[in-house]
Design a protein around this motif. Structure first.
Motif, PDB file in Angstrom:
ATOM      1  N   MET A  46      34.604 -31.070 132.957  1.00 37.76           N
ATOM      2  CA  MET A  46      35.658 -31.191 131.949  1.00 37.76           C
ATOM      3  C   MET A  46      35.869 -29.872 131.218  1.00 37.76           C
ATOM      4  O   MET A  46      36.992 -29.523 130.841  1.00 37.76           O
ATOM      5  N   SER A  47      34.786 -29.133 131.018  1.00 38.44           N
ATOM      6  CA  SER A  47      34.910 -27.821 130.387  1.00 38.44           C
ATOM      7  C   SER A  47      35.739 -26.874 131.250  1.00 38.44           C
ATOM      8  O   SER A  47      36.594 -26.128 130.745  1.00 38.44           O
ATOM      9  N   ARG A  48      35.519 -26.900 132.568  1.00 36.17           N
ATOM     10  CA  ARG A  48      36.312 -26.056 133.478  1.00 36.17           C
ATOM     11  C   ARG A  48      37.785 -26.487 133.495  1.00 36.17           C
ATOM     12  O   ARG A  48      38.670 -25.671 133.724  1.00 36.17           O
ATOM     13  N   MET A  49      38.035 -27.793 133.265  1.00 32.32           N
ATOM     14  CA  MET A  49      39.422 -28.274 133.227  1.00 32.32           C
ATOM     15  C   MET A  49      40.150 -27.883 131.941  1.00 32.32           C
ATOM     16  O   MET A  49      41.351 -28.071 131.823  1.00 32.32           O
ATOM     17  N   GLY A  50      39.388 -27.358 130.967  1.00 41.85           N
ATOM     18  CA  GLY A  50      40.003 -26.983 129.700  1.00 41.85           C
ATOM     19  C   GLY A  50      40.045 -28.098 128.675  1.00 41.85           C
ATOM     20  O   GLY A  50      40.808 -28.035 127.707  1.00 41.85           O
TER      21      GLY A  50
END
Length: 296
Positions: free
Chosen positions: A115-119
Protein backbone atom coordinates in the motif's frame (compact mmCIF):
# COMPACT_ATOMS: atom_id res chain seq x y z
CA UNK A 1 26.68 -18.65 60.68
CA UNK A 2 29.52 -16.76 58.92
CA UNK A 3 29.47 -19.40 56.17
CA UNK A 4 25.70 -18.94 55.78
CA UNK A 5 26.07 -15.16 55.57
CA UNK A 6 28.75 -15.63 52.94
CA UNK A 7 26.45 -17.83 50.85
CA UNK A 8 23.65 -15.26 51.04
CA UNK A 9 26.02 -12.50 50.00
CA UNK A 10 27.20 -14.56 47.02
CA UNK A 11 23.60 -15.30 46.00
CA UNK A 12 22.69 -11.62 46.22
CA UNK A 13 25.73 -10.66 44.17
CA UNK A 14 24.86 -13.26 41.52
CA UNK A 15 21.25 -12.01 41.34
CA UNK A 16 22.45 -8.43 41.00
CA UNK A 17 24.89 -9.43 38.28
CA UNK A 18 22.08 -11.22 36.40
CA UNK A 19 19.84 -8.17 36.62
CA UNK A 20 22.63 -5.91 35.44
CA UNK A 21 23.39 -8.27 32.55
CA UNK A 22 19.70 -8.41 31.56
CA UNK A 23 19.42 -4.64 31.79
CA UNK A 24 22.58 -4.27 29.75
CA UNK A 25 21.25 -6.66 27.11
CA UNK A 26 18.01 -4.70 26.81
CA UNK A 27 19.99 -1.48 26.48
CA UNK A 28 22.12 -3.06 23.76
CA UNK A 29 18.99 -4.15 21.86
CA UNK A 30 17.47 -0.69 22.14
CA UNK A 31 20.66 1.02 21.02
CA UNK A 32 20.97 -1.37 18.09
CA UNK A 33 17.38 -0.73 17.01
CA UNK A 34 17.90 3.01 17.40
CA UNK A 35 20.93 2.85 15.15
CA UNK A 36 19.13 0.75 12.54
CA UNK A 37 16.04 2.94 12.55
CA UNK A 38 17.99 6.19 12.37
CA UNK A 39 20.15 4.82 9.56
CA UNK A 40 17.09 3.56 7.70
CA UNK A 41 15.42 6.93 8.08
CA UNK A 42 18.44 8.65 6.57
CA UNK A 43 19.47 6.19 3.84
CA UNK A 44 16.20 4.33 3.12
CA UNK A 45 18.33 1.16 3.21
CA UNK A 46 15.95 -0.55 5.65
CA UNK A 47 12.36 -1.62 4.95
CA UNK A 48 10.01 0.90 6.49
CA UNK A 49 7.51 -1.70 7.63
CA UNK A 50 10.21 -3.93 9.10
CA UNK A 51 11.57 -0.94 10.97
CA UNK A 52 8.10 -0.23 12.37
CA UNK A 53 7.74 -3.87 13.44
CA UNK A 54 10.97 -3.53 15.41
CA UNK A 55 9.66 -0.36 17.05
CA UNK A 56 6.47 -2.21 17.94
CA UNK A 57 8.61 -4.92 19.56
CA UNK A 58 10.38 -2.26 21.66
CA UNK A 59 7.06 -0.80 22.80
CA UNK A 60 5.34 -4.12 23.56
CA UNK A 61 8.27 -5.35 25.65
CA UNK A 62 8.97 -1.92 27.20
CA UNK A 63 12.63 -2.15 26.17
CA UNK A 64 12.77 1.65 26.07
CA UNK A 65 13.04 1.62 29.87
CA UNK A 66 16.65 0.52 29.43
CA UNK A 67 17.43 4.11 28.39
CA UNK A 68 16.78 5.40 31.91
CA UNK A 69 19.80 7.23 33.28
CA UNK A 70 21.56 7.60 29.93
CA UNK A 71 22.21 10.94 28.26
CA UNK A 72 20.72 12.09 24.99
CA UNK A 73 23.09 12.09 21.96
CA UNK A 74 23.87 15.75 22.49
CA UNK A 75 24.26 15.32 26.25
CA UNK A 76 21.64 17.99 26.91
CA UNK A 77 19.49 15.87 29.21
CA UNK A 78 19.38 12.63 31.15
CA UNK A 79 16.73 10.28 29.75
CA UNK A 80 13.95 8.91 31.97
CA UNK A 81 13.47 5.68 30.02
CA UNK A 82 10.02 6.51 28.63
CA UNK A 83 8.40 5.76 25.28
CA UNK A 84 8.43 9.51 24.58
CA UNK A 85 12.21 9.57 25.09
CA UNK A 86 12.68 6.70 22.66
CA UNK A 87 10.50 8.27 19.96
CA UNK A 88 12.29 11.59 20.47
CA UNK A 89 15.64 9.94 19.78
CA UNK A 90 14.19 8.82 16.44
CA UNK A 91 13.19 12.39 15.68
CA UNK A 92 9.51 11.45 15.57
CA UNK A 93 6.49 12.14 17.75
CA UNK A 94 4.73 9.49 19.81
CA UNK A 95 1.59 9.94 17.70
CA UNK A 96 3.48 9.28 14.46
CA UNK A 97 5.15 6.13 15.72
CA UNK A 98 1.97 4.81 17.37
CA UNK A 99 0.08 5.42 14.12
CA UNK A 100 2.68 3.45 12.16
CA UNK A 101 2.52 0.60 14.67
CA UNK A 102 -1.29 0.54 14.47
CA UNK A 103 -1.07 0.25 10.66
CA UNK A 104 1.40 -2.64 10.82
CA UNK A 105 -0.74 -4.47 13.36
CA UNK A 106 -3.88 -3.93 11.27
CA UNK A 107 -2.58 -4.85 7.81
CA UNK A 108 0.71 -6.71 8.30
CA UNK A 109 4.12 -5.88 6.87
CA UNK A 110 3.57 -7.23 3.35
CA UNK A 111 0.24 -5.51 2.68
CA UNK A 112 1.37 -2.24 4.27
CA UNK A 113 4.54 -2.24 2.19
CA UNK A 114 2.46 -2.76 -0.95
CA UNK A 115 0.00 0.00 0.00
CA UNK A 116 2.92 2.32 0.67
CA UNK A 117 4.25 1.70 -2.86
CA UNK A 118 0.75 2.44 -4.22
CA UNK A 119 0.88 5.86 -2.56
CA UNK A 120 -1.77 5.13 0.07
CA UNK A 121 -1.42 7.79 2.76
CA UNK A 122 -2.11 8.01 6.47
CA UNK A 123 -5.61 9.38 5.93
CA UNK A 124 -6.68 6.40 3.82
CA UNK A 125 -5.01 3.92 6.18
CA UNK A 126 -6.92 5.44 9.08
CA UNK A 127 -10.17 4.90 7.17
CA UNK A 128 -9.24 1.29 6.46
CA UNK A 129 -8.45 0.64 10.14
CA UNK A 130 -11.99 1.65 11.06
CA UNK A 131 -13.53 -0.98 8.79
CA UNK A 132 -14.79 -4.34 10.12
CA UNK A 133 -12.25 -7.16 10.29
CA UNK A 134 -13.62 -9.07 7.29
CA UNK A 135 -13.47 -5.98 5.08
CA UNK A 136 -9.94 -5.20 6.27
CA UNK A 137 -8.92 -8.76 5.40
CA UNK A 138 -10.31 -8.34 1.87
CA UNK A 139 -8.25 -5.18 1.36
CA UNK A 140 -5.13 -6.88 2.68
CA UNK A 141 -5.43 -9.75 0.19
CA UNK A 142 -5.85 -7.38 -2.77
CA UNK A 143 -2.99 -5.19 -1.50
CA UNK A 144 -0.64 -8.18 -1.39
CA UNK A 145 -1.37 -8.80 -5.08
CA UNK A 146 0.02 -5.33 -5.86
CA UNK A 147 -2.77 -4.34 -8.29
CA UNK A 148 -3.35 -0.68 -7.46
CA UNK A 149 -6.40 -0.27 -9.71
CA UNK A 150 -8.15 -3.32 -8.22
CA UNK A 151 -7.20 -2.20 -4.72
CA UNK A 152 -8.52 1.35 -5.15
CA UNK A 153 -11.75 0.07 -6.72
CA UNK A 154 -12.35 -2.40 -3.89
CA UNK A 155 -11.46 0.18 -1.24
CA UNK A 156 -13.92 2.72 -2.64
CA UNK A 157 -16.66 0.09 -2.84
CA UNK A 158 -16.06 -1.10 0.73
CA UNK A 159 -15.90 2.41 2.16
CA UNK A 160 -19.12 3.41 0.35
CA UNK A 161 -20.90 0.29 1.63
CA UNK A 162 -19.54 0.87 5.12
CA UNK A 163 -20.80 4.47 5.04
CA UNK A 164 -24.27 3.27 4.00
CA UNK A 165 -24.32 0.66 6.76
CA UNK A 166 -23.17 3.26 9.26
CA UNK A 167 -25.92 5.65 8.12
CA UNK A 168 -28.56 2.92 8.38
CA UNK A 169 -27.26 1.96 11.81
CA UNK A 170 -27.40 5.59 12.89
CA UNK A 171 -30.98 5.84 11.64
CA UNK A 172 -31.98 2.70 13.55
CA UNK A 173 -30.26 4.08 16.63
CA UNK A 174 -32.22 7.33 16.31
CA UNK A 175 -35.47 5.40 15.92
CA UNK A 176 -34.63 3.22 18.91
CA UNK A 177 -33.73 6.30 20.94
CA UNK A 178 -37.02 7.95 19.93
CA UNK A 179 -38.96 4.81 20.90
CA UNK A 180 -37.10 4.66 24.19
CA UNK A 181 -37.86 8.32 24.87
CA UNK A 182 -41.54 7.78 24.08
CA UNK A 183 -41.64 4.72 26.34
CA UNK A 184 -39.84 6.64 29.08
CA UNK A 185 -42.40 9.45 28.83
CA UNK A 186 -45.25 6.94 28.92
CA UNK A 187 -43.75 5.16 31.92
CA UNK A 188 -43.22 8.49 33.66
CA UNK A 189 -46.87 9.41 32.99
CA UNK A 190 -48.08 6.02 34.24
CA UNK A 191 -45.87 6.35 37.29
CA UNK A 192 -47.26 9.80 37.96
CA UNK A 193 -50.83 8.56 37.56
CA UNK A 194 -50.08 5.64 39.88
CA UNK A 195 -48.63 8.00 42.48
CA UNK A 196 -51.72 10.20 42.20
CA UNK A 197 -53.96 7.14 42.65
CA UNK A 198 -51.96 6.02 45.66
CA UNK A 199 -52.17 9.46 47.20
CA UNK A 200 -55.94 9.62 46.53
CA UNK A 201 -56.35 6.15 48.07
CA UNK A 202 -54.31 7.19 51.10
CA UNK A 203 -56.43 10.34 51.50
CA UNK A 204 -59.60 8.25 51.24
CA UNK A 205 -58.26 5.79 53.81
CA UNK A 206 -57.44 8.60 56.19
CA UNK A 207 -60.86 10.14 55.64
CA UNK A 208 -62.56 6.81 56.32
CA UNK A 209 -60.53 6.33 59.49
CA UNK A 210 -61.59 9.78 60.67
CA UNK A 211 -65.30 9.20 59.91
CA UNK A 212 -67.77 8.00 62.54
CA UNK A 213 -68.84 4.36 62.25
CA UNK A 214 -72.32 5.20 60.98
CA UNK A 215 -70.91 7.43 58.26
CA UNK A 216 -68.50 4.69 57.16
CA UNK A 217 -71.36 2.18 57.04
CA UNK A 218 -73.45 4.60 55.02
CA UNK A 219 -70.67 5.09 52.46
CA UNK A 220 -70.07 1.34 52.17
CA UNK A 221 -73.79 0.61 51.73
CA UNK A 222 -73.92 3.13 48.91
CA UNK A 223 -70.89 1.55 47.28
CA UNK A 224 -72.13 -2.04 47.40
CA UNK A 225 -75.63 -0.96 46.35
CA UNK A 226 -74.15 0.57 43.21
CA UNK A 227 -72.28 -2.67 42.55
CA UNK A 228 -75.47 -4.69 43.03
CA UNK A 229 -77.37 -2.46 40.60
CA UNK A 230 -74.57 -2.85 38.07
CA UNK A 231 -74.76 -6.65 38.30
CA UNK A 232 -78.55 -6.53 37.98
CA UNK A 233 -78.24 -4.29 34.91
CA UNK A 234 -75.92 -6.83 33.26
CA UNK A 235 -78.35 -9.66 34.00
CA UNK A 236 -81.40 -7.82 32.71
CA UNK A 237 -79.52 -6.22 29.85
CA UNK A 238 -76.83 -8.11 27.87
CA UNK A 239 -77.52 -11.50 29.49
CA UNK A 240 -81.28 -11.31 28.91
CA UNK A 241 -80.69 -10.09 25.33
CA UNK A 242 -78.41 -13.06 24.64
CA UNK A 243 -81.02 -15.45 26.01
CA UNK A 244 -83.65 -13.88 23.71
CA UNK A 245 -81.42 -14.47 20.66
CA UNK A 246 -80.89 -18.09 21.65
CA UNK A 247 -84.64 -18.52 22.07
CA UNK A 248 -85.18 -17.16 18.54
CA UNK A 249 -82.72 -19.73 17.18
CA UNK A 250 -84.72 -22.49 18.85
CA UNK A 251 -87.22 -22.15 16.01
CA UNK A 252 -84.68 -23.92 13.79
CA UNK A 253 -84.98 -27.03 15.92
CA UNK A 254 -82.10 -26.65 18.43
CA UNK A 255 -83.16 -26.22 22.07
CA UNK A 256 -80.86 -24.02 24.18
CA UNK A 257 -82.89 -24.04 27.38
CA UNK A 258 -80.62 -26.58 29.10
CA UNK A 259 -77.66 -24.29 28.52
CA UNK A 260 -79.59 -21.24 29.73
CA UNK A 261 -80.81 -23.08 32.82
CA UNK A 262 -77.26 -24.17 33.63
CA UNK A 263 -75.96 -20.60 33.39
CA UNK A 264 -78.77 -19.23 35.56
CA UNK A 265 -78.17 -22.06 38.02
CA UNK A 266 -74.49 -21.13 38.25
CA UNK A 267 -75.42 -17.55 39.05
CA UNK A 268 -77.86 -18.76 41.70
CA UNK A 269 -75.14 -20.96 43.24
CA UNK A 270 -72.79 -17.99 43.33
CA UNK A 271 -75.37 -15.79 45.04
CA UNK A 272 -76.26 -18.65 47.39
CA UNK A 273 -72.63 -18.96 48.41
CA UNK A 274 -72.50 -15.26 49.31
CA UNK A 275 -75.82 -15.59 51.19
CA UNK A 276 -74.53 -18.59 53.15
CA UNK A 277 -71.16 -16.99 53.95
CA UNK A 278 -72.78 -13.97 55.58
CA UNK A 279 -75.82 -15.89 56.98
CA UNK A 280 -78.33 -13.73 55.12
CA UNK A 281 -82.11 -14.08 55.17
CA UNK A 282 -84.12 -14.12 51.94
CA UNK A 283 -85.49 -10.73 50.88
CA UNK A 284 -89.27 -10.51 51.23
CA UNK A 285 -90.97 -10.95 47.84
CA UNK A 286 -88.05 -9.31 46.05
CA UNK A 287 -89.08 -5.80 47.05
CA UNK A 288 -86.65 -3.07 48.11
CA UNK A 289 -87.75 -2.88 51.72
CA UNK A 290 -84.17 -3.64 52.76
CA UNK A 291 -83.10 -0.22 51.39
CA UNK A 292 -83.42 2.99 53.34
CA UNK A 293 -85.48 5.74 51.82
CA UNK A 294 -82.35 7.61 50.71
CA UNK A 295 -80.84 4.44 49.18
CA UNK A 296 -84.03 3.54 47.42
Amino acid sequence: MPALDGERLTADQNAMASLQAMHGAERDVVNQLLGQSQMAGALEAFSRTVRISKLAFVKENKLYRALAGTKSPHGAQVLSGTWEDFCGLLGRSVDQVDRDIANVRAFGEEALESMSRMGIGYRELRQYRQLPQDQQAALVEVAKAGDKEAFVELAEEIIARHAQEKTALGRRLEETTADYSAQSELMAKKSSELDDARQALERSRQQVQAMPADEVAKALRAEVTAIGFEVEAFVLGPLREGFAKLAALAADGEDHRAFQAGLVGQLEVTLGTVRSEFNLLSAANGNAAWLTAAEA
